[in-house]
Scaffold this active site. Structure first.
Site, PDB file in Angstrom:
ATOM      1  N   ASP A  28     122.733-101.841   2.782  1.00  0.00           N
ATOM      2  CA  ASP A  28     121.892-100.186   2.429  1.00  0.00           C
ATOM      3  C   ASP A  28     121.267-100.056   3.876  1.00  0.00           C
ATOM      4  O   ASP A  28     119.774-100.234   3.904  1.00  0.00           O
ATOM      5  CB  ASP A  28     120.893-100.467   1.260  1.00  0.00           C
ATOM      6  CG  ASP A  28     121.944-100.314   0.440  1.00  0.00           C
ATOM      7  OD1 ASP A  28     122.885-100.035   0.292  1.00  0.00           O
ATOM      8  OD2 ASP A  28     121.521-100.704  -0.978  1.00  0.00           O
ATOM      9  N   HIS A  74     122.572 -91.357  -3.488  1.00  0.00           N
ATOM     10  CA  HIS A  74     122.091 -90.933  -4.821  1.00  0.00           C
ATOM     11  C   HIS A  74     121.890 -89.303  -4.801  1.00  0.00           C
ATOM     12  O   HIS A  74     121.303 -88.330  -3.926  1.00  0.00           O
ATOM     13  CB  HIS A  74     120.604 -90.589  -5.175  1.00  0.00           C
ATOM     14  CG  HIS A  74     119.681 -92.725  -5.404  1.00  0.00           C
ATOM     15  ND1 HIS A  74     120.642 -93.246  -5.592  1.00  0.00           N
ATOM     16  CD2 HIS A  74     119.259 -93.210  -4.514  1.00  0.00           C
ATOM     17  CE1 HIS A  74     120.324 -94.435  -6.112  1.00  0.00           C
ATOM     18  NE2 HIS A  74     119.473 -94.205  -5.091  1.00  0.00           N
ATOM     19  N   LYS A 106     126.818 -95.751  -3.660  1.00  0.00           N
ATOM     20  CA  LYS A 106     126.598 -96.728  -4.913  1.00  0.00           C
ATOM     21  C   LYS A 106     125.259 -95.612  -5.515  1.00  0.00           C
ATOM     22  O   LYS A 106     124.550 -95.218  -4.723  1.00  0.00           O
ATOM     23  CB  LYS A 106     126.537 -97.572  -5.086  1.00  0.00           C
ATOM     24  CG  LYS A 106     125.215 -98.739  -4.121  1.00  0.00           C
ATOM     25  CD  LYS A 106     124.709-100.316  -4.085  1.00  0.00           C
ATOM     26  CE  LYS A 106     123.840-100.581  -3.636  1.00  0.00           C
ATOM     27  NZ  LYS A 106     122.166 -99.871  -3.768  1.00  0.00           N
ATOM     28  N   ASP A 115     123.400 -96.593  -0.321  1.00  0.00           N
ATOM     29  CA  ASP A 115     123.093 -95.723  -1.338  1.00  0.00           C
ATOM     30  C   ASP A 115     122.683 -94.641  -0.712  1.00  0.00           C
ATOM     31  O   ASP A 115     122.407 -93.944  -0.526  1.00  0.00           O
ATOM     32  CB  ASP A 115     121.228 -96.138  -0.954  1.00  0.00           C
ATOM     33  CG  ASP A 115     120.863 -96.822  -2.667  1.00  0.00           C
ATOM     34  OD1 ASP A 115     121.055 -96.847  -3.306  1.00  0.00           O
ATOM     35  OD2 ASP A 115     119.489 -95.850  -2.765  1.00  0.00           O
ATOM     36  N   CYS A 128     118.926-104.897  -3.519  1.00  0.00           N
ATOM     37  CA  CYS A 128     120.341-104.357  -3.424  1.00  0.00           C
ATOM     38  C   CYS A 128     120.755-105.797  -3.010  1.00  0.00           C
ATOM     39  O   CYS A 128     122.032-105.922  -3.425  1.00  0.00           O
ATOM     40  CB  CYS A 128     120.612-102.942  -2.462  1.00  0.00           C
ATOM     41  SG  CYS A 128     120.130-101.774  -3.335  1.00  0.00           S
ATOM     42  N   HIS A 183     114.986 -91.079  -2.640  1.00  0.00           N
ATOM     43  CA  HIS A 183     115.039 -92.218  -1.595  1.00  0.00           C
ATOM     44  C   HIS A 183     116.721 -91.530  -1.441  1.00  0.00           C
ATOM     45  O   HIS A 183     117.712 -91.726  -2.215  1.00  0.00           O
ATOM     46  CB  HIS A 183     114.653 -93.418  -1.247  1.00  0.00           C
ATOM     47  CG  HIS A 183     115.377 -94.280  -2.128  1.00  0.00           C
ATOM     48  ND1 HIS A 183     114.890 -93.527  -3.442  1.00  0.00           N
ATOM     49  CD2 HIS A 183     116.491 -94.744  -2.467  1.00  0.00           C
ATOM     50  CE1 HIS A 183     115.583 -94.911  -4.489  1.00  0.00           C
ATOM     51  NE2 HIS A 183     116.516 -95.147  -3.425  1.00  0.00           N
TER      52      HIS A 183
HETATM   53  C1  VGL Z   1     117.302-100.060  -2.585  1.00  0.00           C
HETATM   54  C2  VGL Z   1     115.692 -99.625  -4.301  1.00  0.00           C
HETATM   55  C3  VGL Z   1     116.548 -98.181  -4.980  1.00  0.00           C
HETATM   56  C4  VGL Z   1     118.167-100.922  -2.206  1.00  0.00           C
HETATM   57  C5  VGL Z   1     117.914 -99.557  -3.633  1.00  0.00           C
HETATM   58  O1  VGL Z   1     118.837-101.042  -1.143  1.00  0.00           O
HETATM   59  O2  VGL Z   1     117.345-102.962  -2.354  1.00  0.00           O
HETATM   60  N1  VGL Z   1     115.783-100.926  -3.647  1.00  0.00           N
HETATM   61  N2  VGL Z   1     117.390 -98.295  -4.323  1.00  0.00           N
HETATM   62 ZN    ZN Z   2     118.083 -96.661  -4.639  1.00  0.00          ZN
END
Ligand code: VGL
Ligand code: ZN
Length: 200
Positions: free
Chosen positions: A10, A50, A108, A48, A153, A83
């Site tokens: 990420d 979404h 993901k 990440d 993550c 995010h």
């Molecule tokens: C993450 C919170 C929400 C991460 C991703 O990359 O750790 N944390 N989405």
């Molecule tokens: Zn996330």
């Protein structure tokens, strides 16, 4: 076979300083990642990714605030600022990351009804991203992991990797975390180490 393999977790704009879910010092990970990318046979990244109405966003839950805990599809869920919305700049990899050196990206968190901290499975282990099978197809037995966030993550990716039978080295200097509670990152590192990850 058995290529040396680096897994980048990420490394996206929204987790960088100034981003929607900024992780302190996340920008310092980019040069570390770039240096390591050249030293591994295979480089894989999670992203990440979404939908705009994702259930992990506080904005999707009327009357709730960021960092509240709710239930989502039968699972406990921390609510985050909006995010890494698919196809937005915040979801892109940090601009200075050597993305040309990445062999494969696994998105993901694409299902609005469930979050996915791990790069292998969603938080309910209901669906796989395909990462585990892809690594096995490549003959990978060991991975080195770095990225953000240490306490979310990175942690769940490492724990799943170990469960999947991969040897895991956590590149601690290449990790940064959220620390919603003081000590979360330290505890996460201890948990990964206790589960069998080697720390470097
Ligand atoms: C993450 C919170 C929400 C991460 C991703 O990359 O750790 N944390 N989405
Ligand atoms: Zn996330």
């Amino acid at each position: 076979m058995n290529p040396s393999t680096l897994l980048l977790v990420d490394l996206q704009n929204d987790f960088m300083p100034g981003g929607a879910l900024a992780v302190s010092g996340a920008n310092e990970v980019i040069p570390i990642a770039n240096k390591l990318i050249d030293q591994f046979d295979l480089v894989v990244a999670t992203q990440d990714w979404h939908p705009p109405d994702h259930g992990s966003f506080a904005a999707s839950h009327e009357g709730h605030n960021v960092f509240d805990e709710v239930g989502l599809n039968g699972l406990p869920q921390t609510l985050w600022p909006t995010h890494c919305v698919e196809n937005t700049g915040g979801a892109l990899f940090a601009p200075t990351l050597n993305t040309a050196g990445i062999d494969r990206v696994f998105p993901k968190g694409t299902d609005a009804s469930i979050d996915s901290y791990s790069g292998f499975y969603d938080n309910g282990k209901r669906a796989s991203t395909g990462l585990g099978d892809w690594l096995r197809e490549k003959g990978v037995t060991a991975i080195t992991v770095l990225g953000v966030a240490t306490d979310y993550c990175v942690k769940f990716t490492v724990l799943d990797a170990l469960t999947e039978g991969f040897a895991v080295t956590l590149h601690v200097p290449g990790c940064r975390g959220v620390n919603l509670q003081e000590g979360d990152c330290e505890r996460a590192i201890r948990e990964m180490s206790g589960a069998g990850a080697t720390l470097t």
